[in-house]
Structure formats: C-alpha cells, structure tokens
Design a protein around this motif. Structure first.
Motif, PDB file in Angstrom:
ATOM      1  N   ILE A 128       1.009  -1.258  -0.029  1.00 50.78           N
ATOM      2  CA  ILE A 128       0.025   0.006  -0.038  1.00 50.78           C
ATOM      3  C   ILE A 128       0.818   1.206  -0.061  1.00 50.78           C
ATOM      4  O   ILE A 128       1.852   1.463   0.512  1.00 50.78           O
ATOM      5  CB  ILE A 128      -0.736  -0.223   1.325  1.00 50.78           C
ATOM      6  N   GLY A 129       0.662   2.143  -0.790  1.00 51.52           N
ATOM      7  CA  GLY A 129       1.163   3.525  -1.005  1.00 51.52           C
ATOM      8  C   GLY A 129       0.398   4.379  -1.110  1.00 51.52           C
ATOM      9  O   GLY A 129      -0.426   4.390  -1.824  1.00 51.52           O
ATOM     10  N   HIS A 130       1.128   5.775  -0.834  1.00 57.35           N
ATOM     11  CA  HIS A 130       0.416   7.117  -1.235  1.00 57.35           C
ATOM     12  C   HIS A 130       1.670   7.711  -1.874  1.00 57.35           C
ATOM     13  O   HIS A 130       2.782   8.007  -1.893  1.00 57.35           O
ATOM     14  CB  HIS A 130       0.286   7.953   0.000  1.00 57.35           C
ATOM     15  N   PHE A 131       0.906   8.434  -3.127  1.00 64.58           N
ATOM     16  CA  PHE A 131       2.038   9.177  -3.943  1.00 64.58           C
ATOM     17  C   PHE A 131       1.805  10.628  -3.564  1.00 64.58           C
ATOM     18  O   PHE A 131       0.778  11.203  -3.364  1.00 64.58           O
ATOM     19  CB  PHE A 131       1.501   9.245  -5.338  1.00 64.58           C
ATOM     20  N   ARG A 132       3.229  11.589  -3.219  1.00 61.53           N
ATOM     21  CA  ARG A 132       3.060  12.589  -2.668  1.00 61.53           C
ATOM     22  C   ARG A 132       3.889  13.532  -3.503  1.00 61.53           C
ATOM     23  O   ARG A 132       3.892  14.872  -3.048  1.00 61.53           O
ATOM     24  CB  ARG A 132       3.987  12.590  -1.203  1.00 61.53           C
ATOM     25  N   ASP A 133       4.720  13.354  -4.320  1.00 57.49           N
ATOM     26  CA  ASP A 133       5.690  14.489  -5.190  1.00 57.49           C
ATOM     27  C   ASP A 133       4.500  15.092  -6.205  1.00 57.49           C
ATOM     28  O   ASP A 133       4.482  14.644  -7.336  1.00 57.49           O
ATOM     29  CB  ASP A 133       6.606  13.652  -5.931  1.00 57.49           C
ATOM     30  N   SER A 134       3.839  16.343  -5.952  1.00 58.32           N
ATOM     31  CA  SER A 134       3.291  17.188  -6.755  1.00 58.32           C
ATOM     32  C   SER A 134       3.949  17.630  -8.007  1.00 58.32           C
ATOM     33  O   SER A 134       3.557  17.654  -8.999  1.00 58.32           O
ATOM     34  CB  SER A 134       2.614  18.294  -6.003  1.00 58.32           C
ATOM     35  N   GLN A 135       5.452  17.625  -7.814  1.00 56.39           N
ATOM     36  CA  GLN A 135       6.187  18.391  -8.755  1.00 56.39           C
ATOM     37  C   GLN A 135       6.356  17.482  -9.872  1.00 56.39           C
ATOM     38  O   GLN A 135       6.292  17.971 -11.272  1.00 56.39           O
ATOM     39  CB  GLN A 135       7.507  18.894  -8.313  1.00 56.39           C
ATOM     40  N   PHE A 136       6.630  16.166  -9.649  1.00 53.06           N
ATOM     41  CA  PHE A 136       6.513  15.193 -10.542  1.00 53.06           C
ATOM     42  C   PHE A 136       5.231  15.146 -11.692  1.00 53.06           C
ATOM     43  O   PHE A 136       5.433  14.858 -12.602  1.00 53.06           O
ATOM     44  CB  PHE A 136       6.589  13.919 -10.148  1.00 53.06           C
ATOM     45  N   LEU A 137       4.014  15.315 -11.047  1.00 58.09           N
ATOM     46  CA  LEU A 137       2.755  15.394 -11.680  1.00 58.09           C
ATOM     47  C   LEU A 137       2.890  16.495 -12.588  1.00 58.09           C
ATOM     48  O   LEU A 137       2.382  16.630 -13.874  1.00 58.09           O
ATOM     49  CB  LEU A 137       1.636  15.482 -10.787  1.00 58.09           C
ATOM     50  N   VAL A 138       3.317  17.851 -12.238  1.00 64.16           N
ATOM     51  CA  VAL A 138       3.534  18.911 -12.976  1.00 64.16           C
ATOM     52  C   VAL A 138       4.367  18.678 -14.357  1.00 64.16           C
ATOM     53  O   VAL A 138       4.152  18.947 -15.304  1.00 64.16           O
ATOM     54  CB  VAL A 138       3.905  20.297 -12.302  1.00 64.16           C
ATOM     55  N   PHE A 139       5.711  17.989 -13.785  1.00 64.91           N
ATOM     56  CA  PHE A 139       6.534  17.659 -14.872  1.00 64.91           C
ATOM     57  C   PHE A 139       5.797  16.788 -15.957  1.00 64.91           C
ATOM     58  O   PHE A 139       5.987  17.302 -17.267  1.00 64.91           O
ATOM     59  CB  PHE A 139       7.778  17.215 -14.233  1.00 64.91           C
ATOM     60  N   VAL A 140       5.243  15.873 -15.763  1.00 65.31           N
ATOM     61  CA  VAL A 140       4.610  14.816 -16.730  1.00 65.31           C
ATOM     62  C   VAL A 140       3.671  15.682 -17.448  1.00 65.31           C
ATOM     63  O   VAL A 140       3.520  15.270 -18.549  1.00 65.31           O
ATOM     64  CB  VAL A 140       4.006  13.750 -15.855  1.00 65.31           C
ATOM     65  N   ASN A 141       2.719  16.593 -16.858  1.00 65.91           N
ATOM     66  CA  ASN A 141       1.634  16.963 -17.739  1.00 65.91           C
ATOM     67  C   ASN A 141       2.412  18.186 -18.586  1.00 65.91           C
ATOM     68  O   ASN A 141       1.880  18.105 -19.765  1.00 65.91           O
ATOM     69  CB  ASN A 141       0.918  18.009 -16.631  1.00 65.91           C
ATOM     70  N   ARG A 142       3.299  18.980 -18.070  1.00 66.30           N
ATOM     71  CA  ARG A 142       3.878  19.633 -18.847  1.00 66.30           C
ATOM     72  C   ARG A 142       4.817  19.211 -20.104  1.00 66.30           C
ATOM     73  O   ARG A 142       4.745  19.718 -21.309  1.00 66.30           O
ATOM     74  CB  ARG A 142       4.785  20.668 -18.109  1.00 66.30           C
ATOM     75  N   ILE A 143       5.508  18.326 -19.943  1.00 67.51           N
ATOM     76  CA  ILE A 143       6.431  17.845 -20.820  1.00 67.51           C
ATOM     77  C   ILE A 143       5.436  17.110 -22.294  1.00 67.51           C
ATOM     78  O   ILE A 143       5.623  17.227 -23.368  1.00 67.51           O
ATOM     79  CB  ILE A 143       7.110  16.611 -20.656  1.00 67.51           C
ATOM     80  N   LEU A 144       4.404  16.547 -21.866  1.00 66.75           N
ATOM     81  CA  LEU A 144       3.598  15.962 -23.109  1.00 66.75           C
ATOM     82  C   LEU A 144       2.794  17.150 -23.649  1.00 66.75           C
ATOM     83  O   LEU A 144       2.301  17.028 -24.840  1.00 66.75           O
ATOM     84  CB  LEU A 144       2.227  15.028 -22.408  1.00 66.75           C
TER      85      LEU A 144
END
Length: 416
Positions: A128-144
């Motif tokens: 069981i895990g929680h994802f916490r890195d908001s900046q990684f989500l921003v990066f993935v959205n922006r690069i696409l």
C-alpha cells in the motif's frame, strides 16, 4: 497543541518542499538573469555577427520586430463569436465536439487528480502506498503538452515569432507554482472545495489585472465577484467534512495553498494577456513557450532533489499509478488544445459557459465517487457561485452587443 501541530505540518511538509523547490528554480533564474543582463549591456549580437549562436541569443534575449506581420492563426488576432459561414447543422456538430471534448478531458483529469493525491495505491503483492510528489505530476503534464505544441508548430505554419523567449519564463514559473499549489492543496482540502476556489479566482484575477495591466472593470464584475465570495464562504461553512479531523479537511495549510494557487494563476493569465497584446503570437506558440520553461524548471528541480528515482520506483511498484498519470497527462494536454479550438471557433463566451458547466459537474462527480457530504448551506453556496458566474457571462455578452450596436449606429451617422 493544535497550533503546534499545524506549525509542524507547515514546516515538515509542503512549506519545506516549497522552499526547496524555489531554491532549485533559482539555479536556473539567477544565471539566466545575469546572462540576459550581460547580452543586453555588451551589445553581443552586433559584435558577434550573423552566426547560429547570435541568432539564438537574439531570439532568447531581444526577440524580433513584429510590425505588419501576416498571421495564419485566427486565435492570435481575433476570436470570432460564431462560425457564420457554416451551415447550422455543421456548427451544432462542432459545438457538440467541443463540449464533449472539454467535458471528457477535464472531468477525467479532475477525478484522476483527486485519486492520485488523496487515495491509496495497491499492488498484487499487497503493498500500500501514497503518492506525494506534486512536482513530478506537474513535470509529466507539461512535457506532454510541450511535445504536442511543438509537433503542431512543426506541421502548421504560424505567425513569425517576435517575443523574447525569456519572457515566457515568468508565466511558466507562475503556472507551475499554481499547479503545484493545486496538487498540494488536495492533501488538505476536498476536491469540491478546490473547484469552488477555482471558480472564485475571478477575484484575484481582477486584483492582478489592476496591478499588472492597470485594467478597469465594470460594476457588474465587482458585483459578481462579491456574490462569488459570499457563495464560497457559505460552501466552506456548510461543508460537513470541514468539521472532521482527517487530513483531507480544510486546514490553514489548505487555505494558504488555495490562495497561492489563485494568486499565481491570476498572474499567469494577466502576463500571458500582456504578451499576446504586445507580440501577437499564436496561442500554440504561447503554449509551447510556457511549457518549454516549465519542463526546464521542474526537471532541474527534480534532478537536484533526486525526485525522479522515487517517483519512477512508485510507478513500477504500482502499475495502476502509471496508467493514471498517463491518462492525466493526456487529458491535460488535449484539454489545452480543445480550449484553443473552442475559443477560435465559438469565442470566449461559449467557452466560459462550457467550463462553468464542467466545474459544476466536477463537484457532482467528486461527491458521488468519493463520498463528500455537503450540507444545505453548502449547496446554496455552490448555487450562488455558479449563478454569479452565469450572470457575469450574460452581462459581458450584453455589454459587448450594446457596444457593437453603438459603433454600428455611429458608423451609419457618419455615412449620412
């Protein structure tokens, strides 16, 4: 005791992460500032001659003249209010296409955003895990989004680009900060609360317009802003979850992050509006430039903080997370394209109505899927906010029609 916990929360979680992110971004901005200052003070371009490097410096630091340039993208010069030269049936199909595309893109994006930041992930081994890195989500959205915009620019002729490229960095920084605050806020506030806060961003947008562009507003705009503020307050007071003690409820951290989101987002739209008015670039050129700097800033910060490793490890540990962020990024990027297409074909009024409907549906979906209870006072607050939004759109439309009639009448008088 409660105040001590809040202070500890601010220090150990998002506040420390924010300071670290800003420190990493400074490693890009500070050298960039001194380089731009050096090139401007040393007349480097005149001394270097017509080389590839000098042309690159010219584009990044000085830009190019833009008087009497032809444009091929209608969204960069004007936005027609309706496709008058097309049949009614074709226009209706286009409207349905835009409506469905925007609703599917952003409703899916909103549901996945809440899931990624607030729910647990499980795998076949029982982890069981929680994802916490908001900046990684921003990066993935922006690069696409950058890849899509760059690909579009390669296959479709655009107006000559005239703005100094470095100017995109300002709106890029505010854009990634608003997105980061938005993701982080979901750790402290419910998604319906965040959606209502987005609807209320008209208020900081007006304030930022006064500061950045010295813009004047009509009386109805101030009235609707007040109604939105009252409705948002009623929703917050009437949200039954706000009386709980879980980490997803409204806290001081959540309020600060929502204010940060609205402030950064307000600056982004006003700065981009200023660039549009001064340099006449197309909307896709703007999308490409902003996302280019967003990728540079977020990737630099993630590398310096060793953020790629844990996020990629989480992705391989929980395969469902990989598909969630992939669909999230696709929805974010295609949603931007639907925005530009809708505005270029039907104009901003139709677009605002569609997105207002989307916000209401997003709250409904979130309450149904994730079980957010809202009291009658909260429901009245939601109704008041969206009533004010529709009133704002209607008044804006009527004012525009009256101005066009006056101009038309003035022209007829001149002919007589």
């Amino acid at each position: 005791m409660a105040e001590g916990l809040v202070l500890s929360d601010l220090t150990e979680s998002w506040f420390a992460s924010l300071l670290l992110n800003l420190l990493c971004y400074s490693t890009v901005f500070i050298p960039g500032y001194f380089l731009i200052k050096y090139f401007k003070n040393s007349n480097y371009v005149d001394q270097a001659g017509p080389s590839v490097v000098s042309r690159l410096v010219m584009s990044c630091v000085y830009g190019h003249g833009y008087d009497h340039l032809p444009t091929s993208d209608s969204s960069s010069s004007k936005t027609p209010s309706a496709p008058q030269d097309q049949a009614l049936g074709s226009s209706f199909l286009q409207l349905c296409f835009c409506f469905i595309g925007l609703q599917v893109s952003y409703l899916t994006w909103g549901v996945l955003q809440e899931k990624i930041m607030t729910k647990e992930y499980h795998n076949a081994e029982g982890n069981i895990g929680h994802f916490r890195d908001s900046q990684f989500l921003v990066f993935v959205n922006r690069i696409l989004a950058f890849i899509l915009a760059a690909g579009y620019l390669l296959v479709r002729r655009q107006p000559r680009h005239t703005a100094p490229i470095y100017k995109y960095s300002y709106s890029s920084f505010s854009n990634i900060m608003s997105s980061w605050c938005q993701y982080e806020a979901l750790k402290y506030v419910t998604f319906p609360t965040q959606v209502l806060a987005k609807a209320s961003k008209i208020i900081p947008t007006m304030m930022m317009g006064k500061i950045v562009r010295s813009k004047k507003y009509e009386y109805y705009e101030y009235l609707t802003a007040i109604l939105i503020s009252i409705g948002m307050t009623m929703f917050l007071l009437g949200s039954t979850e706000a009386k709980g003690t879980t980490s997803s409820t409204t806290t001081i951290s959540g309020v600060i992050l929502l204010v940060g989101y609205m402030g950064f987002d307000a600056f982004t739209s006003n700065w981009q509006g200023e660039l549009f008015s001064k340099h006449k670039m197309s909307s896709v050129q703007m999308m490409c430039g902003v996302n280019l700097f967003s990728c540079l800033l977020t990737s630099t910060s993630l590398i310096q903080q060793a953020g790629f490793g844990p996020s990629l490890a989480f992705m391989f540990t929980y395969p469902t997370f990989f598909w969630d962020i992939l669909i999230l990024s696709v929805c974010s990027a295609t949603g931007q394209l639907f925005i530009y297409y809708t505005i270029s074909v039907f104009g901003p009024v139709v677009f605002i109505i569609i997105m207002t409907i989307r916000q209401g549906l997003a709250i409904l979906l979130s309450c149904l899927i994730y079980g957010h209870p809202v009291s009658m006072l909260g429901v009245i607050g939601i109704f008041l906010v969206f009533t004010a939004l529709f009133l704002r759109v209607y008044c804006s439309y009527r004012l525009r029609v009256l101005q066009q009639r006056r101009q038309s009448a003035g022209g007829d008088v001149g002919k007589i």
